[in-house]
Design a protein around this motif. Structure first.
Motif, PDB file in Angstrom:
ATOM      1  N   ASP A   8       0.822  -1.205   0.000  1.00 31.30           N
ATOM      2  CA  ASP A   8       0.000   0.000   0.000  1.00 31.30           C
ATOM      3  C   ASP A   8       0.862   1.263   0.000  1.00 31.30           C
ATOM      4  N   PHE A   9       1.965   1.215   0.725  1.00 30.38           N
ATOM      5  CA  PHE A   9       2.851   2.387   0.776  1.00 30.38           C
ATOM      6  C   PHE A   9       3.381   2.707  -0.621  1.00 30.38           C
ATOM      7  N   VAL A  10       3.710   1.671  -1.388  1.00 33.44           N
ATOM      8  CA  VAL A  10       4.239   1.896  -2.737  1.00 33.44           C
ATOM      9  C   VAL A  10       3.150   2.400  -3.670  1.00 33.44           C
ATOM     10  N   THR A  11       1.996   1.750  -3.675  1.00 38.30           N
ATOM     11  CA  THR A  11       0.952   2.071  -4.666  1.00 38.30           C
ATOM     12  C   THR A  11       0.169   3.331  -4.326  1.00 38.30           C
ATOM     13  N   GLN A  12       0.188   3.729  -3.054  1.00 38.28           N
ATOM     14  CA  GLN A  12      -0.603   4.900  -2.662  1.00 38.28           C
ATOM     15  C   GLN A  12       0.247   6.132  -2.355  1.00 38.28           C
ATOM     16  N   THR A  13       1.472   5.903  -1.864  1.00 35.06           N
ATOM     17  CA  THR A  13       2.309   7.037  -1.459  1.00 35.06           C
ATOM     18  C   THR A  13       3.510   7.228  -2.373  1.00 35.06           C
ATOM     19  N   LEU A  14       4.227   6.151  -2.603  1.00 39.19           N
ATOM     20  CA  LEU A  14       5.482   6.276  -3.342  1.00 39.19           C
ATOM     21  C   LEU A  14       5.253   6.387  -4.845  1.00 39.19           C
ATOM     22  N   ARG A  15       4.402   5.519  -5.400  1.00 38.31           N
ATOM     23  CA  ARG A  15       4.127   5.512  -6.838  1.00 38.31           C
ATOM     24  C   ARG A  15       2.635   5.268  -7.048  1.00 38.31           C
ATOM     25  N   PRO A  16       1.835   6.284  -6.871  1.00 33.01           N
ATOM     26  CA  PRO A  16       0.386   6.108  -7.040  1.00 33.01           C
ATOM     27  C   PRO A  16       0.043   5.565  -8.428  1.00 33.01           C
ATOM     28  N   GLY A  17      -0.863   4.601  -8.461  1.00 36.41           N
ATOM     29  CA  GLY A  17      -1.290   4.014  -9.716  1.00 36.41           C
ATOM     30  C   GLY A  17      -0.471   2.830 -10.162  1.00 36.41           C
ATOM     31  N   SER A  18       0.564   2.470  -9.409  1.00 32.13           N
ATOM     32  CA  SER A  18       1.383   1.315  -9.770  1.00 32.13           C
ATOM     33  C   SER A  18       0.707   0.023  -9.313  1.00 32.13           C
ATOM     34  N   THR A  19       1.228  -1.097  -9.819  1.00 37.03           N
ATOM     35  CA  THR A  19       0.698  -2.410  -9.474  1.00 37.03           C
ATOM     36  C   THR A  19       1.794  -3.246  -8.827  1.00 37.03           C
ATOM     37  N   VAL A  20       1.512  -3.788  -7.655  1.00 37.08           N
ATOM     38  CA  VAL A  20       2.491  -4.612  -6.956  1.00 37.08           C
ATOM     39  C   VAL A  20       2.622  -5.956  -7.661  1.00 37.08           C
ATOM     40  N   VAL A  21       3.882  -6.381  -7.904  1.00 38.50           N
ATOM     41  CA  VAL A  21       4.165  -7.669  -8.533  1.00 38.50           C
ATOM     42  C   VAL A  21       4.529  -8.706  -7.483  1.00 38.50           C
ATOM     43  N   SER A  22       5.385  -8.319  -6.534  1.00 37.32           N
ATOM     44  CA  SER A  22       5.789  -9.240  -5.469  1.00 37.32           C
ATOM     45  C   SER A  22       6.315  -8.445  -4.286  1.00 37.32           C
ATOM     46  N   VAL A  23       6.231  -9.062  -3.100  1.00 37.55           N
ATOM     47  CA  VAL A  23       6.745  -8.451  -1.878  1.00 37.55           C
ATOM     48  C   VAL A  23       7.544  -9.504  -1.110  1.00 37.55           C
ATOM     49  N   GLU A  24       8.754  -9.138  -0.675  1.00 33.11           N
ATOM     50  CA  GLU A  24       9.581 -10.043   0.109  1.00 33.11           C
ATOM     51  C   GLU A  24      10.101  -9.332   1.347  1.00 33.11           C
ATOM     52  N   PRO A  25      10.102 -10.010   2.503  1.00 34.44           N
ATOM     53  CA  PRO A  25      10.670  -9.393   3.708  1.00 34.44           C
ATOM     54  C   PRO A  25      12.197  -9.318   3.609  1.00 34.44           C
ATOM     55  N   VAL A  26      12.787  -8.269   4.157  1.00 35.56           N
ATOM     56  CA  VAL A  26      14.249  -8.113   4.182  1.00 35.56           C
ATOM     57  C   VAL A  26      14.665  -7.620   5.565  1.00 35.56           C
ATOM     58  N   THR A  27      15.914  -7.924   5.913  1.00 38.01           N
ATOM     59  CA  THR A  27      16.511  -7.409   7.148  1.00 38.01           C
ATOM     60  C   THR A  27      17.912  -6.916   6.816  1.00 38.01           C
ATOM     61  N   ARG A  28      18.187  -5.680   7.141  1.00 42.85           N
ATOM     62  CA  ARG A  28      19.487  -5.082   6.846  1.00 42.85           C
ATOM     63  C   ARG A  28      20.088  -4.488   8.118  1.00 42.85           C
ATOM     64  N   GLU A  29      21.119  -5.154   8.634  1.00 48.50           N
ATOM     65  CA  GLU A  29      21.817  -4.652   9.811  1.00 48.50           C
ATOM     66  C   GLU A  29      20.844  -4.305  10.936  1.00 48.50           C
ATOM     67  N   GLY A  30      19.933  -5.219  11.203  1.00 50.91           N
ATOM     68  CA  GLY A  30      19.005  -5.038  12.301  1.00 50.91           C
ATOM     69  C   GLY A  30      17.747  -4.271  11.952  1.00 50.91           C
ATOM     70  N   ALA A  31      17.701  -3.668  10.770  1.00 56.01           N
ATOM     71  CA  ALA A  31      16.507  -2.937  10.358  1.00 56.01           C
ATOM     72  C   ALA A  31      15.641  -3.849   9.496  1.00 56.01           C
ATOM     73  N   ALA A  32      14.402  -4.090   9.929  1.00 59.29           N
ATOM     74  CA  ALA A  32      13.489  -4.970   9.198  1.00 59.29           C
ATOM     75  C   ALA A  32      12.658  -4.158   8.218  1.00 59.29           C
ATOM     76  N   GLY A  33      12.273  -4.806   7.117  1.00 63.93           N
ATOM     77  CA  GLY A  33      11.448  -4.120   6.138  1.00 63.93           C
ATOM     78  C   GLY A  33      11.046  -5.044   5.013  1.00 63.93           C
ATOM     79  N   PHE A  34      10.806  -4.462   3.833  1.00 66.51           N
ATOM     80  CA  PHE A  34      10.290  -5.242   2.715  1.00 66.51           C
ATOM     81  C   PHE A  34      10.869  -4.729   1.397  1.00 66.51           C
ATOM     82  N   SER A  35      10.973  -5.654   0.451  1.00 68.89           N
ATOM     83  CA  SER A  35      11.350  -5.325  -0.916  1.00 68.89           C
ATOM     84  C   SER A  35      10.117  -5.511  -1.798  1.00 68.89           C
ATOM     85  N   VAL A  36       9.646  -4.421  -2.387  1.00 63.85           N
ATOM     86  CA  VAL A  36       8.402  -4.442  -3.154  1.00 63.85           C
ATOM     87  C   VAL A  36       8.717  -4.221  -4.631  1.00 63.85           C
ATOM     88  N   ALA A  37       8.434  -5.235  -5.474  1.00 66.46           N
ATOM     89  CA  ALA A  37       8.571  -5.088  -6.922  1.00 66.46           C
ATOM     90  C   ALA A  37       7.228  -4.653  -7.500  1.00 66.46           C
TER      91      ALA A  37
END
Length: 446
Positions: free
Chosen positions: A279-308
């Motif tokens: 939702d953050f990608v399609t509504q805030t970062l790139r409105p009108g885009s379509t999510v293809v895939s989402v994967e969880p990621v962790t970088r040096e203790g910071a958790a998050g996601f990789s959204v294609a």
């Protein structure tokens, strides 16, 4: 009668000529030789002298870390030394420091190996006389290697040298070791009267030379962009360009072909799960885009996601994107948003990782980096002032040479200075080699 007169004149003329010939041979023997004037001896030019060496080391601390422009490694910057001209050849990445008051230079580098070396003997074989001579090119008075030994306690190759320039002699030592596919080196050059300073620096510097663990195995020849206010960093190929950058503001990076662009920034909030990330990608970062895939990621203790995702530009062109979203402890979402001028690509997929490896590997380096007392060199970070003011001990403008007021020519070897020590102190340097600290990680020079 006339015939007799002619004969008499001929005889007299002959006697006269014979007399002249005899006198021309005898007279020089009676002449006193005139000595050539003796030139006045030229006044000898006195050799420049070194300042009194530093003997009180209580004012030299190793608690300020220097981040190499590659983003690959850090090394401590001793109090009184200032950074000069870092470099990256794609095989070696090197940091250099100069102390004009002490006429001393430090260089630390890391070299990427094609394969691990089997022993320190193999490391030693890499440092031929021709290779070392290149690093001493600025020492026009000559150089010599005094000793070479293996420090078994710390598992390092140690080389001692001396070198001359402008009538002055410098001592130096170089410590080299390997870990995995990396070769590490630290060199210190000091005036010949500062052996104690040489030993002190090499007892403390090596342990501070470290590859950032999140970047181990990534290309050494890459560059980096680090925002010291937002505390996030990303690495990318040297051919890519930072087109827009300022502390605390979005950073734009582009490849030379214009096929790839990356925007790095922070936004308020957090993403708790895959749905929130999409939702953050399609509504805030790139409105009108379509999510293809989402994967969880962790970088040096910071958790998050990789959204294609896929999207259409205002001109109707179909493009692909991937946003790495990291939840920061500061309450912000740290974002690296990449756009690829290709349609229908899932940049989270293995196929994309193989086809667009520079892009996907660059996004894999995006992480948070918060190192206390980190010094950011303004020479390679656009529009960014140094975090710390120059230390009081540093005098004059920092240069890559070990220079001092009035003796710049005598010690202009800076970044290329190598470690040598004089014959008189060779034994003392060798005896103290085993006391030098472990684990430095620096890139080699030349």
């Amino acid at each position: 009668m006339q015939q007799k007169t002619t004969q008499r004149i001929t005889v007299i003329f002959g006697i006269f000529m014979a007399t002249l010939l005899a006198l021309s041979a005898v007279l020089p023997l009676f002449q006193r030789p005139v000595a050539a004037p003796t030139p006045e001896p030229a006044t000898p030019t006195p050799a420049p002298t070194f300042p009194a060496p530093i003997t009180d080391f209580s004012g030299i601390a190793f608690n300020q870390e220097y981040l190499h422009p590659s983003g690959l490694f850090t090394v401590s910057m001793p109090t009184g030394w200032q950074p000069t001209q870092p470099n990256n050849t794609g095989v070696q990445a090197q940091s250099n420091f100069n102390n004009g008051a002490a006429i001393s230079v430090i260089e630390a580098y890391i070299e990427e190996l094609t394969a691990p070396v089997a022993s320190l003997d193999e490391v030693s074989a890499r440092f031929t006389q021709n290779t070392l001579a290149q690093t001493w090119a600025r020492y026009t008075g000559g150089w010599s290697e005094l000793s070479r030994r293996v420090d078994t306690e710390n598992n390092r190759l140690v080389m001692d040298f001396n070198a001359e320039r402008g009538g002055q002699t410098f001592l130096a030592r170089q410590q080299v070791w390997s870990e995995g596919n990396y070769l590490y080196s630290v060199r210190v050059v000091v005036p010949e009267n500062a052996l104690e300073l040489l030993n002190f620096l090499l007892e403390n510097l090596p342990p501070t030379l470290k590859i950032l663990p999140q970047f181990a195995g990534t290309p050494l020849g890459w560059s980096s962009s680090y925002d010291y206010q937002e505390r996030h960093i990303i690495r990318f190929p040297q051919t890519w360009t930072v087109t827009d950058s300022a502390p605390g503001l979005p950073v734009s990076i582009e490849d030379p072909a214009g096929e790839v662009s990356i925007r790095v920034e922070s936004r308020p909030g957090s993403v708790a799960d895959e749905a929130a990330a999409g939702d953050f990608v399609t509504q805030t970062l790139r409105p009108g885009s379509t999510v293809v895939s989402v994967e969880p990621v962790t970088r040096e203790g910071a958790a998050g996601f990789s959204v294609a995702y896929n999207f259409s530009t205002v001109d109707g062109a179909q493009q692909s994107g991937m946003a790495v979203l990291l939840n920061g402890s500061d309450g912000d979402i740290h974002v690296a948003n990449a756009v690829l001028a290709e349609s229908g690509v899932d940049l989270n997929s293995d196929d994309a990782a193989a086809t667009y490896s520079d892009l996907t590997r660059s996004l894999e380096t995006f992480s948070l980096l918060d190192i206390p007392n980190l010094y950011i060199d303004p020479s390679w970070l656009p529009s960014v002032p140094p975090i710390f003011a120059p230390t009081p001990e540093a005098t004059g403008e920092a240069t890559p040479e070990a220079t001092a007021e009035g003796t710049a020519e005598a010690a202009s070897d800076g970044a290329e200075a190598t470690d040598e020590a004089s014959d008189e102190v060779s034994d003392e340097v060798s005896d103290e080699a085993t006391e030098e600290a472990t684990e430095e990680a620096t890139e080699d020079a030349s």
